[in-house]
Motif scaffolding. Structure first.
Motif, PDB file in Angstrom:
ATOM      1  N   LYS A 194      -2.950   7.072  -5.224  1.00  0.00           N
ATOM      2  CA  LYS A 194      -2.075   8.227  -4.997  1.00  0.00           C
ATOM      3  C   LYS A 194      -2.882   9.521  -5.072  1.00  0.00           C
ATOM      4  O   LYS A 194      -3.840   9.623  -5.825  1.00  0.00           O
TER       5      LYS A 194
ATOM      6  N   ARG B 233      -4.146   3.628  -8.125  1.00  0.00           N
ATOM      7  CA  ARG B 233      -3.511   2.964  -6.987  1.00  0.00           C
ATOM      8  C   ARG B 233      -3.715   3.743  -5.701  1.00  0.00           C
ATOM      9  O   ARG B 233      -3.167   3.395  -4.660  1.00  0.00           O
TER      10      ARG B 233
ATOM     11  N   LYS C 141       8.974  -1.440   1.180  1.00  0.00           N
ATOM     12  CA  LYS C 141       7.694  -0.739   1.055  1.00  0.00           C
ATOM     13  C   LYS C 141       6.513  -1.633   1.422  1.00  0.00           C
ATOM     14  O   LYS C 141       5.462  -1.154   1.827  1.00  0.00           O
TER      15      LYS C 141
ATOM     16  N   GLY D 202      -1.202   5.928 -11.366  1.00  0.00           N
ATOM     17  CA  GLY D 202      -1.039   6.111  -9.928  1.00  0.00           C
ATOM     18  C   GLY D 202      -2.329   6.481  -9.205  1.00  0.00           C
ATOM     19  O   GLY D 202      -2.559   6.058  -8.069  1.00  0.00           O
TER      20      GLY D 202
ATOM     21  N   ASN E 125       1.497  -0.723  -4.950  1.00  0.00           N
ATOM     22  CA  ASN E 125       2.437   0.391  -4.916  1.00  0.00           C
ATOM     23  C   ASN E 125       3.858  -0.053  -4.592  1.00  0.00           C
ATOM     24  O   ASN E 125       4.551   0.590  -3.795  1.00  0.00           O
TER      25      ASN E 125
ATOM     26  N   TRP F 193      -4.775  -0.623  -5.082  1.00  0.00           N
ATOM     27  CA  TRP F 193      -4.127   0.173  -4.029  1.00  0.00           C
ATOM     28  C   TRP F 193      -3.071  -0.611  -3.258  1.00  0.00           C
ATOM     29  O   TRP F 193      -2.370  -0.076  -2.417  1.00  0.00           O
TER      30      TRP F 193
ATOM     31  N   THR G 115       0.848  -1.195   0.000  1.00  0.00           N
ATOM     32  CA  THR G 115       0.000   0.000   0.000  1.00  0.00           C
ATOM     33  C   THR G 115       0.883   1.244   0.000  1.00  0.00           C
ATOM     34  O   THR G 115       2.104   1.161   0.051  1.00  0.00           O
ATOM     35  N   LEU G 116       0.238   2.400  -0.038  1.00  0.00           N
ATOM     36  CA  LEU G 116       1.003   3.654  -0.039  1.00  0.00           C
ATOM     37  C   LEU G 116       1.562   3.985   1.337  1.00  0.00           C
ATOM     38  O   LEU G 116       2.371   4.886   1.499  1.00  0.00           O
ATOM     39  N   ASN G 117       1.107   3.246   2.332  1.00  0.00           N
ATOM     40  CA  ASN G 117       1.564   3.476   3.693  1.00  0.00           C
ATOM     41  C   ASN G 117       2.935   2.818   3.903  1.00  0.00           C
ATOM     42  O   ASN G 117       3.036   1.692   4.370  1.00  0.00           O
ATOM     43  N   ASN G 118       3.964   3.566   3.532  1.00  0.00           N
ATOM     44  CA  ASN G 118       5.331   3.051   3.586  1.00  0.00           C
ATOM     45  C   ASN G 118       5.938   3.321   4.966  1.00  0.00           C
ATOM     46  O   ASN G 118       6.186   4.454   5.330  1.00  0.00           O
TER      47      ASN G 118
END
Ligand code: ATP
Ligand code: MN
Ligand code: MN
Length: 368
Positions: free
Chosen positions: A199, A197, A61, A194, A367, A364, A22-25
């Motif tokens: 973003k 996904r 990630k 993106g 990423n 999502w 996910t985008l939560n890196n």
């Protein structure tokens, strides 16, 4: 499964298309550092090192926790000594000496700047660097014969390197819809890239356009581009300053000819497409966001837009491919999906994953 190579019981799957990212890196400090080293490797055309840094970054990630000790790196697929050292150094000192010296090097800075220009790849950037150019001003004052793309890239450098917001993507969607429905009312337009996904911003906006009846979509890209280009200065809505007050202009015209130019990526992506730049009108003083660098009388922003026209029978593949990121790159190049240009037919992305015996990964979670 075709992906079970080296199937140890390690908790972290080997391939990006088996991981949910996910985008939560949770490891941004580490992945930012590795990204710099990967870029630098790319600038030296060192593919092996580029891949090594990128792979480890991609795994970091996907982790649902922050790595705090090198011990927890055990079981990391493909973790080499170099990456390990970099991570260890950052965990201990907060910085990595190698990364610091890379970011301070003239070569890295110049190549990063030049490759951020639309139409400029590493080879070209390196050539210009070797010719002693260092700044955009150097380039503009030079005798270099730029391609059409590079000319536009330099002309609209500020705009094109300012992130595109979701609100801007929505406005562009309206322009695209207007042009597409004019020729093909039953068309279906899907936001990919993106934004699909999850973003919040992107470097461009990617749209897939299809029609439920196979073949109806043929030739659409040319018509849509021509129409958009003919709308110079036309306002289709003055209702509120937020709403689309957009026009597409000569900028589009300049790039319309780029359509269908074969690019790298996968074999089956031979779709009609167009990499364009559109003028996105913005009222002056309307929130003023992003208006900082702009001349007083320039009330629009140049935005990169990719349009891809896809026959419905291949829509699932196109959607997977154009949603990105690493996951789609892996899967779309996978030979099991096609033999002699015959594609395993898939009505939805889920079927493509299933065909490869992979668990479905939602957009999502791609990423990597
Ligand atoms: P951003 O939000 O910054 O635009 P993105 O993930 O949308 O990031 P893009 O460069 O727009 O990045 O690409 C989206 C996806 O479309 C990529 O992952 C890639 O697989 C696919 N793609 C991009 N260019 C091409 C191309 N020329 N041919 C085939 N597929 C492409
Ligand atoms: Mn994109
Ligand atoms: Mn794109």
């Amino acid at each position: 499964s075709v992906f079970s190579a080296g199937a140890s019981s390690a908790a972290i799957p080997t391939y990006a298309c088996q991981r949910r990212t996910t985008l939560n890196n949770h490891n941004k400090v580490l992945t930012d550092a590795l990204k710099i080293l990967a870029e630098n490797a790319e600038y030296y055309e060192s593919v092996g090192r580029y891949l090594a840094f990128t792979r480890v970054s991609s795994i970091l990630k996907s982790l649902p926790y922050a790595v705090t000790s090198v011990d927890s790196l055990r079981g990391f697929p493909g973790l080499g000594e170099h990456c390990r050292k970099v991570i260890e150094e950052i965990l201990e000192d907060g910085v990595c000496q190698e990364v610091e010296s890379v970011t301070q090097s003239q070569r890295y800075q110049t190549l990063t700047l030049f490759t951020s220009i639309f139409g400029v790849g590493v080879k070209t950037a390196e050539k210009w660097y070797k010719e002693q150019h260092q700044t955009l001003a150097d380039l503009r004052a030079s005798q270099i014969r730029f391609t059409k793309e590079q000319q536009v890239g330099l002309q609209y450098y500020e705009d094109l390197t300012t992130p595109v917001t979701r609100a801007e993507a929505d406005m562009i969607r309206k322009t695209v819809e207007e042009a597409v429905y004019r020729y093909l009312p039953g068309a279906v337009i899907t936001l990919a890239g993106g934004f699909r996904r999850g973003k919040e911003t992107g470097h461009d906006v990617d749209f897939l356009i299809t029609h439920p009846e196979e073949g109806k979509e043929k030739g659409l890209v040319t018509k849509v581009i021509q129409h958009m280009a003919s709308q110079v200065g036309l306002r289709h809505s003055d209702t509120t300053h937020h709403q689309a007050i957009m026009s597409c202009s000569s900028v589009v015209r300049a790039l319309a000819s780029q359509k269908c130019r074969k690019q790298e990526t996968s074999k089956f992506d031979h779709f009609e497409r167009c990499f364009t730049i559109v003028k996105l009108n913005q009222e002056l003083g309307a929130g003023g966001q992003g208006a900082g660098h702009r001349p007083e009388d320039k009330h629009w922003k140049a935005v990169r837009v990719d349009l891809v026209i896809v026959p419905i029978s291949q829509f699932a593949y196109a959607l997977l491919g154009w949603t990105g990121s690493q996951v789609s790159k892996m899967l779309c190049n996978f030979p099991h999906l096609h033999s002699q240009n015959e594609y395993f037919s898939a009505a939805a992305e889920e079927e493509i994953f299933a065909h490869l015996e992979l668990d479905y990964i939602a957009p999502w979670e791609r990423n990597a």
